[in-house]
Design a protein around this motif. Sequence first.
Motif, PDB file in Angstrom:
ATOM      1  N   VAL A   5       0.757  -1.256   0.052  1.00  0.00           N
ATOM      2  CA  VAL A   5       0.147  -0.015  -0.016  1.00  0.00           C
ATOM      3  C   VAL A   5       0.831   1.331   0.058  1.00  0.00           C
ATOM      4  O   VAL A   5       0.394   2.463  -0.257  1.00  0.00           O
ATOM      5  CB  VAL A   5      -1.016  -0.055   1.144  1.00  0.00           C
ATOM      6  N   GLU A   6       2.236   1.208   0.350  1.00  0.00           N
ATOM      7  CA  GLU A   6       2.956   2.491   0.354  1.00  0.00           C
ATOM      8  C   GLU A   6       4.587   1.838   0.379  1.00  0.00           C
ATOM      9  O   GLU A   6       4.883   0.781   1.128  1.00  0.00           O
ATOM     10  CB  GLU A   6       2.799   3.227   1.569  1.00  0.00           C
ATOM     11  N   ILE A   7       5.263   2.729  -0.387  1.00  0.00           N
ATOM     12  CA  ILE A   7       6.776   2.518  -0.181  1.00  0.00           C
ATOM     13  C   ILE A   7       7.262   3.707  -0.432  1.00  0.00           C
ATOM     14  O   ILE A   7       7.092   4.752  -0.936  1.00  0.00           O
ATOM     15  CB  ILE A   7       7.121   1.932  -1.756  1.00  0.00           C
ATOM     16  N   VAL A  11       8.355  -0.296   3.404  1.00  0.00           N
ATOM     17  CA  VAL A  11       7.280  -0.875   2.496  1.00  0.00           C
ATOM     18  C   VAL A  11       6.273  -1.346   3.653  1.00  0.00           C
ATOM     19  O   VAL A  11       6.385  -1.822   4.660  1.00  0.00           O
ATOM     20  CB  VAL A  11       7.798  -2.268   1.992  1.00  0.00           C
ATOM     21  N   LYS A  12       4.937  -0.852   3.264  1.00  0.00           N
ATOM     22  CA  LYS A  12       3.970  -1.035   4.106  1.00  0.00           C
ATOM     23  C   LYS A  12       3.135  -2.075   3.303  1.00  0.00           C
ATOM     24  O   LYS A  12       2.500  -2.077   1.953  1.00  0.00           O
ATOM     25  CB  LYS A  12       2.783   0.124   4.362  1.00  0.00           C
ATOM     26  N   GLN A  47      -4.984  -5.253   8.160  1.00  0.00           N
ATOM     27  CA  GLN A  47      -4.035  -5.017   9.042  1.00  0.00           C
ATOM     28  C   GLN A  47      -2.756  -4.439   8.069  1.00  0.00           C
ATOM     29  O   GLN A  47      -2.461  -4.967   7.229  1.00  0.00           O
ATOM     30  CB  GLN A  47      -3.497  -6.050   9.996  1.00  0.00           C
ATOM     31  N   ILE A  48      -1.959  -3.648   8.779  1.00  0.00           N
ATOM     32  CA  ILE A  48      -0.776  -2.633   8.007  1.00  0.00           C
ATOM     33  C   ILE A  48       0.567  -3.616   8.750  1.00  0.00           C
ATOM     34  O   ILE A  48       0.521  -3.588   9.959  1.00  0.00           O
ATOM     35  CB  ILE A  48      -0.946  -1.419   8.118  1.00  0.00           C
ATOM     36  N   ILE A  49       1.163  -3.971   7.948  1.00  0.00           N
ATOM     37  CA  ILE A  49       2.604  -4.658   8.505  1.00  0.00           C
ATOM     38  C   ILE A  49       3.553  -3.481   8.038  1.00  0.00           C
ATOM     39  O   ILE A  49       3.453  -3.376   6.496  1.00  0.00           O
ATOM     40  CB  ILE A  49       2.907  -6.088   8.137  1.00  0.00           C
ATOM     41  N   HIS A  50       4.709  -2.937   8.485  1.00  0.00           N
ATOM     42  CA  HIS A  50       5.750  -2.225   8.036  1.00  0.00           C
ATOM     43  C   HIS A  50       6.902  -2.939   8.244  1.00  0.00           C
ATOM     44  O   HIS A  50       7.137  -3.756   8.898  1.00  0.00           O
ATOM     45  CB  HIS A  50       6.057  -1.021   9.113  1.00  0.00           C
ATOM     46  N   SER A  51       7.775  -2.725   6.948  1.00  0.00           N
ATOM     47  CA  SER A  51       9.012  -3.387   7.156  1.00  0.00           C
ATOM     48  C   SER A  51      10.019  -2.533   6.343  1.00  0.00           C
ATOM     49  O   SER A  51       9.727  -1.422   5.583  1.00  0.00           O
ATOM     50  CB  SER A  51       8.873  -4.483   6.062  1.00  0.00           C
ATOM     51  N   ILE A  52      11.447  -2.407   7.063  1.00  0.00           N
ATOM     52  CA  ILE A  52      12.432  -1.691   6.615  1.00  0.00           C
ATOM     53  C   ILE A  52      13.316  -2.390   5.846  1.00  0.00           C
ATOM     54  O   ILE A  52      13.760  -3.510   6.512  1.00  0.00           O
ATOM     55  CB  ILE A  52      13.064  -0.769   7.752  1.00  0.00           C
ATOM     56  N   ILE A  53      13.504  -2.412   4.385  1.00  0.00           N
ATOM     57  CA  ILE A  53      14.304  -3.006   3.628  1.00  0.00           C
ATOM     58  C   ILE A  53      15.266  -1.991   3.057  1.00  0.00           C
ATOM     59  O   ILE A  53      15.144  -0.900   3.053  1.00  0.00           O
ATOM     60  CB  ILE A  53      13.855  -3.974   2.732  1.00  0.00           C
ATOM     61  N   THR A  54      16.413  -2.493   2.467  1.00  0.00           N
ATOM     62  CA  THR A  54      17.317  -1.668   1.366  1.00  0.00           C
ATOM     63  C   THR A  54      16.551  -1.163   0.259  1.00  0.00           C
ATOM     64  O   THR A  54      15.608  -2.044  -0.313  1.00  0.00           O
ATOM     65  CB  THR A  54      18.421  -2.354   1.295  1.00  0.00           C
ATOM     66  N   ALA A  55      16.709   0.059  -0.066  1.00  0.00           N
ATOM     67  CA  ALA A  55      16.258   0.442  -1.192  1.00  0.00           C
ATOM     68  C   ALA A  55      16.497  -0.297  -2.654  1.00  0.00           C
ATOM     69  O   ALA A  55      15.706  -0.298  -3.330  1.00  0.00           O
ATOM     70  CB  ALA A  55      16.720   1.949  -1.589  1.00  0.00           C
TER      71      ALA A  55
END
Length: 133
Positions: free
Chosen positions: A79-81, A90-91, A97-105
Amino acid sequence: MESLLTPREAALRLGISYPTIKQWLYRGKIHAVRTPGGHYRIPEAELDGMLHKTQKPETPKREMMRRLSGRNQLVGRIVEIKIDGLLAQVKLSIGGQIIHSIITAEAVREMHLQVGETAAALIKSTEVMVLRV
């Protein structure tokens, strides 16, 4: 405002045939709105609960991921980057439910991730906390 998809777009997103999605609409298995011209439009959120049930063709990389940890994958919709420098947030919408993840660009670019696409969150079980609600 939430995006509305045509039945063809929804079928493509779920990896199913157009006739199947039409049957689901007629039988009330999937909810849609009707345009003034009588055409069906399906809210993206309506598909969220079905993403994990549909099967897309397996690629060698996807097969490897499935063997890695099949029980800890949650399939949803991006839903969002947000990309900022070396990192990206990245959402995923998974069952509402919304899960957030932090990954490399770089990972976002390599996987060609885009808003609206289907993706899976792979969760490392040692890092999951449970909260009684």
